[in-house]
Scaffold this active site. Structure first.
Site, short mmCIF file in Angstrom:
data_model
loop_
_atom_site.label_atom_id
_atom_site.label_comp_id
_atom_site.label_asym_id
_atom_site.label_seq_id
_atom_site.Cartn_x
_atom_site.Cartn_y
_atom_site.Cartn_z
N SER A 1 31.98 100.57 17.54
CA SER A 1 31.96 99.12 17.64
C SER A 1 30.67 98.65 18.30
O SER A 1 29.58 98.99 17.85
CB SER A 1 33.22 98.64 18.38
N HIS B 1 40.10 99.23 13.06
CA HIS B 1 38.86 99.31 13.82
C HIS B 1 38.88 100.44 14.85
O HIS B 1 37.84 101.01 15.16
CB HIS B 1 38.63 97.96 14.53
#
Length: 254
Positions: free
Chosen positions: A84, A234
């Site tokens: 991320s 994610h």
């Protein structure tokens, strides 16, 4: 700035970089496997974990912190895994020190500027907790729950809530991160592409890497390869750590 870090294992060095609101522990499931064959350096980025706080929070600052820490450890060559926001730090690191990065592995992040405010409810929840004198962890979760529906996200955030002499406090710098949010979501491409070995690993159900981002990826990382992990979002490394570890190890052996 020298960062707080954890070093485990022996051998070639691999650096693990967490994402927004995280800490060195967040990639622990990867570290547990990688440390069997590598020296794993798991860092707390500035404004996170036990690392210093600062009002300065550009990707260049974050990447330079890692270079400074590795220089302190006299580590010249290394592989790097970033998730991320940590993926953007890793990409910037490859621009600042391209000759030192052997393998660049990005978990569910693209080299683009993302639009909108993806974390408004999170910041609102964190600020809500800060407005109260918290004496029990479940009190903090109750305040977070007013704004954050996902229990998994609440538990992730609560990992960075620590007891102090004056009550519970966040380890990360809430106001500093909020002030720099546009920078966190933004992106400035490097002047030169990184031509080293690069792998982007995407969570199939995540929207952080989309087909329209391919040109931006290949322009900045012309030798990049891609791998999609099925039925993950994610936090793919937490959802399917064995699969992600296998993909990473295969790539590192190339």
């Amino acid at each position: 700035m020298n960062l707080h870090f954890r070093a485990e294992g022996k051998g070639k060095t691999i650096v693990l970089i967490h994402g927004l609101f995280g800490s060195a522990d967040n990639l622990g499931l990867l570290a547990r496997e990688l440390k069997l064959h590598y020296q794993v350096i798991s860092v707390d980025l500035r404004n996170h974990g036990l690392s210093p706080h600062s009002d300065l929070f550009s990707y260049q600052d974050l990447a330079q912190d890692i270079i400074d820490t590795l220089d302190h450890l006299t580590i010249n060559q290394f592989d790097v895994v970033g998730h991320s926001m940590g993926g953007k730090v890793a990409m910037t690191l490859s621009a600042l020190a391209p000759q030192r990065v052997n393998h660049l592995i990005i978990l569910d992040m693209a080299p683009i500027a993302y639009k909108g405010h993806r974390h408004q409810n999170v910041f609102t929840g964190l600020r809500e907790v800060n407005h109260h004198a918290i004496t029990k962890r479940n009190e903090a979760e109750q305040y977070l729950a007013r704004y954050i529906n996902d229990a998994g996200v609440r538990q992730f955030l609560l990992k960075s809530l620590v007891k102090t002499e004056t009550g519970y406090q966040w380890r990360f710098n809430v106001e500093g991160l909020m002030t720099n949010y546009a920078t966190i979501m933004g992106w400035q491409p490097a002047s030169q592409p990184f031509i080293g070995k690069t792998l982007f690993i995407k969570g199939q159900l995540s929207d952080y890497i989309e087909p329209q981002y391919r040109d931006a990826i290949m322009t900045q990382f012309p030798n990049a390869k891609a791998h999609v992990v099925a039925n993950t979002g994610h936090w793919l490394h937490a959802e399917k750590p064995d699969t992600v570890n296998r993909i990473i190890n295969q790539f590192l052996n190339q």
